[in-house]
Scaffold this motif. Structure first.
Motif: not given
Lengths: 195, 195, 195, 195
Positions: B153, A164-165, B189-194, A158, A187-193, B146, A160-161, B160, B164, A184-185
């Motif tokens: 971004f 970097e931003m 990165l793929l799954g995120g936190l949730s 977290i 969202d990304f952290l919660l949902g991932g890619l 997604r 790190g993201v 990041g 880190e 956006a951050v």
DNA sequence: CATGAATGAGAATTCATTCAT
DNA sequence: CATGAATGAATTCTCATTCAT
């Protein structure tokens, strides 16, 4: 004399240092430059700081102190881990984005040397990461965050993201506000890619 | 013999610079120290580099060059975006983790000044980020990532996290291998936190 | 104390520079040599002079200042052009002949480079030549000097003779006093070669 | 490779040195600069000259050689001292005025140091002055020049006037030809200032 | 003879820090 | 507390000269 919030010379010196170091870099900034901007004599600097490097440390401490105390209070105002995370992200980007000079220092100048970073990471950065990892741990307990995460690891990811931003914002010379990235951050952290 | 036809001496100087700078930091490293370790005379340095700073730039270029060329080739060996991402993460952590001295330089010493970072980010770092963002874009097209992400971004966020981890590894003095984090990073990165 | 309020240290540095430069030449004289003789630290030099070259300039200015002010006062003490010329010749040879070290500097070291001479000739040398040419002009008006002369040209010719005598004296290592040539010079300038 | 009269490398090097030294000054001119312009390798310079200073000496010798040999031949073509003087003046101003680069060297760069000037004055300058003083002596015998002159002194005075005209021409950036001053110089030398 | 890569001594200048006032 | 003149260590870079090829 430079205007400064509480009128002490120490503060004036730190304020002057932020501007000069952000503008010229730590090594290109001379003690005399800081003194002149602070409106004090060169020697006066040494009544408040042991040496030039201590100015940088103090700068960092002052800034990190805000991160930590505000971070804690933001976190305490929310109940769920997801909301707490959202607050941390917003706070981080807002605080960094508020003062470009200070941001330059924290994202670039403060990372001057291994020796320096070593000390930073041991002290207040560790405390900041601890706040984040507690939020992650809480999320896992709540059931809103995945259980297969190491909270310490996650807190670094977290950070790190966010970091970097912040660095990207400092280096880009666009005027877009840093905090506009908060959603956006999060969202990304919660949902991932993944979908 | 054409200057640098075989690059022997230039390489020796760069290799020496990595060790000295990692050990003492850029500013504490004198040109004489690098020359001695490289086994050449002080003046010889200036037959290959215009000045001390150019050594640092060249160090970076040499290292980033590997990231980019290996990054591309790794990416090309996979078909799905998810696998490509996995490869990038592994590569990044492996390359950084392979040489602690070089890692110290890339994670710490190279970030000396705004001026310096500015130039770095414009050139090869941008190229590296482009590789990542292409993978993200591919993932979105494939339907595995997604669609509500901005690939640029996302590439920064990914970078990041990787950065880190690398910095944390450099600053921690534990011996755990950096690439052992690869799976956790990819998962995050793929799954995120949730959940 | 205001910097240079009494000029003590600045003067000490200039005095030291005269001796060292006369003895070793400008390029062979290091700033450290001047500092040692002046009894100050190397760095102190730079509180009073921007760089090494400025020391040389200041030396020249100090010396030329005397030529001009004394030149004017000598001229003012006489009424006829012939007597004024006689005084200038005596003064020039006396001032140069008084201090061999300073003479070495003015006749040799000060003429180091085109760039340097350019600046010299534009400034105070021009003023000195102006004093001489005024005397020539007066002589023409009085009827004691030939009317077919260009005063500017004549002033240069006069200066050339004086300058050559001075250089010759510096290069000869005999002890004969330079001012002993004054009468011969004046005679030559007034009467020329012809019968 | 630089074009040069007789095709020898030595000549090419001297020709190159004149241009470079006139343009940048002796100390700012590196051996490498001269070598490049001469179209030879740096090391080749040392096959023809013992060191950098010897290039300057050789330059001077080559130039003074012309002054002396041409001076003698000019003098020999005339019978009266007055005509001989006229010829010397013309020759001096013509030779110096012919090549501004060479003039810069002889009027400025050659006077670098006491040590250097010392050697110059002992050798060929002395020979040149001897030619002049012989003319003066002849004039005294003929009865066309005043008998109360010391020919040695007079030769220096004459040289001083010529030298000052030359220096003035080098420093002035006007285009007026130097030899246009010849008549005025001869007149002044013969008749002096007085009516 | 010619080359040019390599050498390494040498020097100007900067600037953090001190301390007498 | 405050000053700012003075200190002097420390370092980059240049360039004349050499010598193996």
């Amino acid at each position: 004399m430079a205007r400064n919030s509480d009128g002490t010379k120490r503060t004036a010196i730190l304020d002057a240092a932020v501007v000069e170091i952000a503008r010229h870099g730590y090594h290109q900034t001379t003690v005399a430059m800081i003194a002149r901007r602070a409106g004090v004599a060169d020697g006066t600097i040494y009544l408040y700081f042991r040496n030039k490097e201590e100015i940088l440390f103090s700068l960092f401490e002052r800034a990190m102190g805000r991160f930590i105390s505000e971070g804690r209070s933001q976190v305490d105002q929310e109940t769920t881990a997801i909301e707490k995370l959202r607050r941390i992200v917003e706070l981080h980007l807002t605080l960094v984005g508020k003062d470009r000079d200070l941001a330059i220092i924290s994202q670039v100048e403060l990372r001057h040397s291994l020796h320096f970073m070593d000390q930073l990471s041991r002290s207040q950065v560790g405390e900041y990461l601890a706040i984040i990892s507690q939020v992650v741990a809480q999320g896992m307990e709540e059931g809103s965050f995945r259980k297969d995460l190491d909270p310490i690891f996650a807190s670094k990811a977290i950070f790190g993201v966010l970091d970097e931003m912040a660095t990207d914002w400092v280096l880009s010379h666009r005027n877009k506000r840093l905090e506009s990235q908060a959603k956006a951050v999060t969202d990304f952290l919660l949902g991932g890619l993944s979908v």
